[in-house]
Write a protein that holds these residues in place. Structure first.
Motif, short mmCIF file in Angstrom:
data_model
loop_
_atom_site.label_atom_id
_atom_site.label_comp_id
_atom_site.label_asym_id
_atom_site.label_seq_id
_atom_site.Cartn_x
_atom_site.Cartn_y
_atom_site.Cartn_z
N CYS A 90 0.84 -1.21 0.00
CA CYS A 90 0.00 0.00 0.00
C CYS A 90 0.88 1.26 0.00
O CYS A 90 1.87 1.33 0.70
CB CYS A 90 -0.88 -0.01 1.25
SG CYS A 90 -1.95 1.43 1.36
N CYS B 267 -0.28 6.45 1.93
CA CYS B 267 0.36 7.50 2.74
C CYS B 267 1.82 7.66 2.29
O CYS B 267 2.43 6.69 1.85
CB CYS B 267 0.36 7.12 4.21
SG CYS B 267 -1.25 6.59 4.81
N CYS C 291 4.20 4.62 5.68
CA CYS C 291 3.25 3.76 6.40
C CYS C 291 3.52 3.83 7.90
O CYS C 291 4.67 3.96 8.32
CB CYS C 291 3.40 2.33 5.90
SG CYS C 291 2.13 1.23 6.57
N THR C 292 2.47 3.73 8.68
CA THR C 292 2.59 3.79 10.14
C THR C 292 3.10 2.47 10.73
O THR C 292 3.37 2.41 11.93
CB THR C 292 1.23 4.10 10.78
OG1 THR C 292 0.31 3.10 10.33
CG2 THR C 292 0.73 5.47 10.40
N CYS D 118 -3.18 1.48 11.11
CA CYS D 118 -3.30 2.00 9.74
C CYS D 118 -4.16 3.27 9.74
O CYS D 118 -5.20 3.32 10.38
CB CYS D 118 -3.93 0.92 8.86
SG CYS D 118 -4.31 1.45 7.20
N ARG D 119 -3.72 4.28 9.01
CA ARG D 119 -4.46 5.56 8.96
C ARG D 119 -5.77 5.43 8.20
O ARG D 119 -6.73 6.12 8.47
CB ARG D 119 -3.61 6.63 8.26
CG ARG D 119 -2.43 7.11 9.05
CD ARG D 119 -1.79 8.31 8.36
NE ARG D 119 -0.50 8.61 8.94
CZ ARG D 119 0.66 8.24 8.40
NH1 ARG D 119 0.67 7.59 7.25
NH2 ARG D 119 1.79 8.52 8.99
#
Ligand code: SF4
Length: 173
Positions: free
Chosen positions: A117, A120, A123-124, A130-131
């Motif tokens: 993914c 963003c 990534c967090t 996950c945002r």
């Protein structure tokens, strides 16, 4: 919405084909293959193993969709080993998937792209949740889909000649 999606796929991608969601095969072996980290994304993103979690509940979720489309984007390279152009092509694919995602904002959907993914800038994972859990996009491989087999079944070409790279993506509605 289906007509709008088909129009978008027609305009933005090389080929697309409707697929039967009930016939999708999610292989736990392929899902586990990510552990070899051939793409360098393993354990770096909520949508890549192991962050994406167990395959079983994901399969239940994906099979609840009524309709699916597989589609591809063909990028022509100046030479077969030009990784910079391959990466540029992958980014073009990502941008198109983001546009598709925006169009589908009001309807339940799942998008599967090429690579982890990238919604963003960073990534967090794994420090915080996950945002955008409702929008995050895994790769087809991360959920155990054999892209070559699915493309053959859907009648889409996997290989488009020397010095080309073909990126595949899927949307479920
Ligand atoms: S939406 Fe953001 S935080 Fe969530 S997986 Fe994607 S990049 Fe990571």
């Amino acid at each position: 919405m289906d007509t709008k999606v088909e129009q978008f796929l027609q305009e933005q991608f090389h080929q697309f084909s409707q697929i039967d969601v009930r016939e999708l095969v999610f292989s736990s072996e392929l899902h586990k293959y990510c552990e070899r980290n051939a793409c360098g994304k393993y354990n770096t993103n909520w949508m890549c193993p192991p962050g994406i979690g167990d395959l079983k509940p994901l399969i239940t979720k994906y099979l609840s969709f009524a309709k699916g489309y597989l589609f591809n984007l063909v990028i022509t390279l100046s030479d077969v080993f030009n990784y910079e152009e391959m990466e540029q092509g992958r980014k073009i694919m990502e941008a198109k998937l983001k546009t598709l995602q925006k169009q589908l904002k009001s309807v339940p959907h799942a998008i599967f792209g090429a690579g982890g993914c990238s919604l963003c800038p960073s990534c967090t994972y794994p420090l915080s949740t996950c945002r955008k859990p409702g929008e995050a996009t895994p790769s087809l491989e991360a959920v155990g889909i054999d892209v070559y087999q699915l493309a053959s079944k859907a009648g889409l070409k996997y290989y488009h000649g020397p010095s080309t790279v073909t990126y595949f993506a899927m949307v479920l509605l």
